[in-house]
Design an enzyme around this catalytic site. Structure first.
Site, PDB file in Angstrom:
ATOM      1  N   GLU A 118      -9.095  12.861   8.099  1.00 14.27           N
ATOM      2  CA  GLU A 118      -9.076  14.038   7.264  1.00 14.27           C
ATOM      3  C   GLU A 118     -10.266  15.072   7.601  1.00 14.27           C
ATOM      4  O   GLU A 118     -10.286  16.110   7.725  1.00 14.27           O
ATOM      5  CB  GLU A 118      -8.527  14.098   5.920  1.00 14.27           C
ATOM      6  CG  GLU A 118      -6.932  13.476   5.892  1.00 14.27           C
ATOM      7  CD  GLU A 118      -7.084  13.032   4.297  1.00 14.27           C
ATOM      8  OE1 GLU A 118      -6.734  14.001   3.357  1.00 14.27           O
ATOM      9  OE2 GLU A 118      -7.461  11.885   3.743  1.00 14.27           O
TER      10      GLU A 118
ATOM     11  N   ASP B 261       0.815  -1.490   0.098  1.00 13.95           N
ATOM     12  CA  ASP B 261      -0.073   0.175   0.022  1.00 13.95           C
ATOM     13  C   ASP B 261       0.956   1.085  -0.172  1.00 13.95           C
ATOM     14  O   ASP B 261       1.883   1.394   0.811  1.00 13.95           O
ATOM     15  CB  ASP B 261      -1.080  -0.148   1.183  1.00 13.95           C
ATOM     16  CG  ASP B 261      -1.881   0.931   1.144  1.00 13.95           C
ATOM     17  OD1 ASP B 261      -2.473   1.253  -0.165  1.00 13.95           O
ATOM     18  OD2 ASP B 261      -2.607   1.410   2.242  1.00 13.95           O
TER      19      ASP B 261
ATOM     20  N   THR C 238      -8.726  -5.493   4.679  1.00 14.59           N
ATOM     21  CA  THR C 238      -8.617  -4.514   3.342  1.00 14.59           C
ATOM     22  C   THR C 238      -9.712  -4.955   2.606  1.00 14.59           C
ATOM     23  O   THR C 238      -9.749  -6.169   2.010  1.00 14.59           O
ATOM     24  CB  THR C 238      -7.181  -4.632   2.785  1.00 14.59           C
ATOM     25  OG1 THR C 238      -6.130  -4.142   3.907  1.00 14.59           O
ATOM     26  CG2 THR C 238      -7.203  -3.638   1.414  1.00 14.59           C
TER      27      THR C 238
ATOM     28  N   ARG D   6      -6.859   4.100  13.870  1.00 12.62           N
ATOM     29  CA  ARG D   6      -5.963   5.156  14.031  1.00 12.62           C
ATOM     30  C   ARG D   6      -5.372   5.165  15.131  1.00 12.62           C
ATOM     31  O   ARG D   6      -4.041   5.542  15.457  1.00 12.62           O
ATOM     32  CB  ARG D   6      -6.661   6.696  13.674  1.00 12.62           C
ATOM     33  CG  ARG D   6      -7.303   6.629  12.378  1.00 12.62           C
ATOM     34  CD  ARG D   6      -6.152   6.890  11.064  1.00 12.62           C
ATOM     35  NE  ARG D   6      -6.858   6.993   9.871  1.00 12.62           N
ATOM     36  CZ  ARG D   6      -6.239   6.832   8.911  1.00 12.62           C
ATOM     37  NH1 ARG D   6      -4.960   6.431   8.620  1.00 12.62           N
ATOM     38  NH2 ARG D   6      -6.740   7.086   7.694  1.00 12.62           N
TER      39      ARG D   6
ATOM     40  N   GLU E 253      -9.149   4.234  -1.822  1.00 17.25           N
ATOM     41  CA  GLU E 253      -8.222   3.885  -2.646  1.00 17.25           C
ATOM     42  C   GLU E 253      -8.260   3.100  -3.931  1.00 17.25           C
ATOM     43  O   GLU E 253      -9.860   2.782  -3.914  1.00 17.25           O
ATOM     44  CB  GLU E 253      -7.045   2.857  -1.790  1.00 17.25           C
ATOM     45  CG  GLU E 253      -6.510   3.588  -0.451  1.00 17.25           C
ATOM     46  CD  GLU E 253      -5.236   2.983   0.116  1.00 17.25           C
ATOM     47  OE1 GLU E 253      -4.615   2.260  -0.739  1.00 17.25           O
ATOM     48  OE2 GLU E 253      -5.074   3.181   1.171  1.00 17.25           O
TER      49      GLU E 253
ATOM     50  N   ASP F 272      -8.898   0.671   2.496  1.00 17.51           N
ATOM     51  CA  ASP F 272      -7.865   0.227   3.489  1.00 17.51           C
ATOM     52  C   ASP F 272      -8.209   0.659   4.837  1.00 17.51           C
ATOM     53  O   ASP F 272      -7.777   1.786   5.516  1.00 17.51           O
ATOM     54  CB  ASP F 272      -6.626   0.929   3.221  1.00 17.51           C
ATOM     55  CG  ASP F 272      -5.079   0.485   3.949  1.00 17.51           C
ATOM     56  OD1 ASP F 272      -5.200  -0.716   4.650  1.00 17.51           O
ATOM     57  OD2 ASP F 272      -4.458   1.260   4.187  1.00 17.51           O
TER      58      ASP F 272
ATOM     59  N   TYR G 260       3.236   2.794  15.230  1.00 15.48           N
ATOM     60  CA  TYR G 260       3.859   3.034  14.046  1.00 15.48           C
ATOM     61  C   TYR G 260       5.235   3.352  14.064  1.00 15.48           C
ATOM     62  O   TYR G 260       5.992   3.453  12.938  1.00 15.48           O
ATOM     63  CB  TYR G 260       3.000   3.662  13.128  1.00 15.48           C
ATOM     64  CG  TYR G 260       3.106   5.276  13.157  1.00 15.48           C
ATOM     65  CD1 TYR G 260       4.173   5.838  12.253  1.00 15.48           C
ATOM     66  CD2 TYR G 260       2.675   6.247  14.374  1.00 15.48           C
ATOM     67  CE1 TYR G 260       4.175   7.350  12.303  1.00 15.48           C
ATOM     68  CE2 TYR G 260       2.946   7.358  14.348  1.00 15.48           C
ATOM     69  CZ  TYR G 260       3.574   8.102  13.335  1.00 15.48           C
ATOM     70  OH  TYR G 260       3.654   9.396  13.509  1.00 15.48           O
TER      71      TYR G 260
ATOM     72  N   GLN H 204      -2.490   2.213  15.351  1.00 15.78           N
ATOM     73  CA  GLN H 204      -1.648   2.885  14.476  1.00 15.78           C
ATOM     74  C   GLN H 204      -0.644   3.941  14.874  1.00 15.78           C
ATOM     75  O   GLN H 204       0.613   3.745  15.062  1.00 15.78           O
ATOM     76  CB  GLN H 204      -2.275   3.352  13.089  1.00 15.78           C
ATOM     77  CG  GLN H 204      -1.270   3.875  12.015  1.00 15.78           C
ATOM     78  CD  GLN H 204      -1.944   4.813  10.927  1.00 15.78           C
ATOM     79  OE1 GLN H 204      -3.143   4.339  10.889  1.00 15.78           O
ATOM     80  NE2 GLN H 204      -0.987   4.846   9.846  1.00 15.78           N
TER      81      GLN H 204
ATOM     82  N   GLU I   1     -10.015   4.561   4.381  1.00 20.19           N
ATOM     83  CA  GLU I   1      -9.300   4.996   3.424  1.00 20.19           C
ATOM     84  C   GLU I   1      -9.663   4.661   1.889  1.00 20.19           C
ATOM     85  O   GLU I   1      -9.495   3.301   1.598  1.00 20.19           O
ATOM     86  CB  GLU I   1      -7.671   4.618   3.643  1.00 20.19           C
ATOM     87  CG  GLU I   1      -7.304   5.054   4.886  1.00 20.19           C
ATOM     88  CD  GLU I   1      -5.530   5.035   4.958  1.00 20.19           C
ATOM     89  OE1 GLU I   1      -4.875   5.883   5.842  1.00 20.19           O
ATOM     90  OE2 GLU I   1      -5.230   4.139   4.218  1.00 20.19           O
TER      91      GLU I   1
ATOM     92  N   HIS J 280      -3.499  14.368   0.898  1.00 19.47           N
ATOM     93  CA  HIS J 280      -3.647  13.254   2.012  1.00 19.47           C
ATOM     94  C   HIS J 280      -2.495  13.406   2.963  1.00 19.47           C
ATOM     95  O   HIS J 280      -2.644  13.804   4.008  1.00 19.47           O
ATOM     96  CB  HIS J 280      -3.945  12.048   1.568  1.00 19.47           C
ATOM     97  CG  HIS J 280      -3.936  10.973   2.630  1.00 19.47           C
ATOM     98  ND1 HIS J 280      -4.921  10.953   3.657  1.00 19.47           N
ATOM     99  CD2 HIS J 280      -3.045  10.146   2.996  1.00 19.47           C
ATOM    100  CE1 HIS J 280      -4.723  10.134   4.610  1.00 19.47           C
ATOM    101  NE2 HIS J 280      -3.449   9.602   4.041  1.00 19.47           N
TER     102      HIS J 280
ATOM    103  N   LYS K  88      -3.484  -1.851  10.484  1.00 15.28           N
ATOM    104  CA  LYS K  88      -3.987  -1.832   9.134  1.00 15.28           C
ATOM    105  C   LYS K  88      -4.206  -3.197   8.723  1.00 15.28           C
ATOM    106  O   LYS K  88      -4.914  -3.397   7.832  1.00 15.28           O
ATOM    107  CB  LYS K  88      -2.789  -1.288   8.182  1.00 15.28           C
ATOM    108  CG  LYS K  88      -2.360   0.188   8.452  1.00 15.28           C
ATOM    109  CD  LYS K  88      -3.314   1.058   7.339  1.00 15.28           C
ATOM    110  CE  LYS K  88      -2.756   2.459   7.549  1.00 15.28           C
ATOM    111  NZ  LYS K  88      -3.743   3.220   6.333  1.00 15.28           N
TER     112      LYS K  88
END
Length: 411
Positions: A356, A121, A252, A232, A196, A228, A239, A235, A194, A128, A248
């Protein structure tokens, strides 16, 4: 009056003969037998049965439970099969043979159309990445120093790629806010989407042989929408320093339909102007064919559209992503899937994630069924998209849908 044929589509149908995406399906009378299908309007053509009936030299490729053998057959086969399918659903002389092999879309069960080999990914929307940078580094530069020099990506988990319609179980894991003295364990409270696009690799490569930009079409068969899902809070805690992991890898979602690249020729556009020179292996400035795609995506939560991200704004193209992920000699396998990264545009309503859209929960969305910062149990997320096609007709991309179900109880 004679009954209208399923092949007599309404003018401008986005799933007409100009499209013909591939999928895998079963019928109610043979639930254990998967077949390769091609969508035409609101029906699915049994591609293997059609090839056998009409004596196609590609009958053995199409009489399969999924797309894998056709993916591996290479670009010449992709082109020839598509031409044959187009003739089968448009030439009147074939109708008598083809019509009995059409199944209403609402009468079949759709499955993951190919076995996902590896999953990568990317993080290729400047809008973004800039938004995320402002959220998490409000006093610093929003983009990392390497962002405009290479397509950033991470390796995901192919075993948790699921077909549209599969429920998404809320993931559990460690999370820690700045106010917490120690990490906590439990279900994610910041479950996100997400929006995508996923690109599907057909022709494999040998280990140690990079794929140059001009070989993109020799290896990538087509694309489909991809969600995806992202936890959060999990993550954010995990991360550093190695990037996405459990936040993640739980699911998916992809569309059940793979649209061939050839169906999107009319949607090709130039990517955004680049203000930083890239190294020669990523330089597409002299390419004859534009590397961008004009895909118009819509994201809905419980039927309410919350975002309309424009794929044409993506800074890094799918060809550059493929070239970069193989430049070190990493090999491709048939069925490899790589995601574009979250698609976001310059406007608020074009942001492709709730992170966002709500600015990390600061600005809740006011929706008819209540406020949302992140996803709640029972929420259903649906992504749809279309692209400009030949002669002004639209090319539809199959939707991808997932419903959030509660995390399993733990003792």
């Amino acid at each position: 009056m004679p009954e209208q044929s399923p092949l007599d589509l309404a003018e401008g149908d986005p799933f007409g003969p100009h499209n013909l995406p591939y999928g895998a399906f079963t019928t109610a009378d043979e639930p254990g037998r998967r077949r390769l299908g091609v969508r035409i309007g609101d029906h699915v053509l049994d591609a293997g049965a059609a090839a056998h009936t009409l004596g196609s030299p590609y009958a053995s490729l199409l009489a399969q439970p999924g797309l894998g053998p056709l993916l591996a057959a290479g670009r010449t086969a992709w082109r020839d099969v598509r031409r044959a399918l187009t003739a089968w659903v448009t030439v009147p002389a074939h109708r008598q043979d083809i019509e009995p092999l059409l199944h209403p879309l609402d009468s079949v069960t759709l499955h993951l159309p190919y076995e996902v080999a590896d999953y990568v990914d990317f993080y290729s929307s400047e809008h973004h990445a800039t938004n995320v940078g402002h959220i998490f580094r409000p006093d610093g530069e929003p983009l990392t120093p390497n962002w405009k020099h290479l397509p950033i990506g991470y390796h995901g988990r192919s075993g948790t790629v699921v077909v549209s319609g599969t429920d998404v179980i809320r993931p559990a894991g460690q999370r820690k806010t700045p106010a917490d003295p120690a990490p906590l364990f439990g279900p994610s409270v910041k479950l996100d989407i997400e929006a995508e696009v996923g690109f599907v690799v057909g022709t494999p490569t040998e280990l140690g042989r990079p794929v140059p930009l001009n070989a993109f079409r020799d290896h990538v068969f087509g694309l489909h929408l991809l969600n995806d899902w992202s936890a959060r809070d999990i993550q954010a805690w995990e991360y550093v320093p190695l990037g996405p992991f459990l936040g993640k890898s739980f699911a998916t979602s992809v569309s059940a339909w793979v649209t061939p690249l050839e169906a999107l020729d009319a949607a090709r556009v130039a990517p955004p102007a680049r203000d930083v020179d890239v190294l020669p292996y990523l330089d597409d400035s002299g390419d004859e064919e534009p590397g961008g795609l004009d895909l118009r995506i819509s994201v809905a939560i419980n039927g309410q559209i919350v975002s309309e991200p424009p794929f044409a704004t993506m800074y890094w193209t799918a060809a550059q992503q493929l070239t970069h992920m193989t430049v070190n000699g990493a090999s491709l396998r048939t069925g490899d899937l790589y995601g574009s990264g979250t698609v976001s545009g310059p406007e608020v309503h074009q942001r492709g994630s709730l992170l966002e859209l709500t600015w990390n929960g600061r600005d809740p969305l006011e929706l008819p069924y209540g406020k949302r910062t992140f996803l709640e149990d029972g929420d259903e997320v649906t992504m749809t998209a279309w692209a400009p096609g030949p002669d002004g007709v639209r090319v539809g991309l199959g939707e991808v849908t997932g419903r959030i179900v509660p995390a399993p109880a733990t003792s």
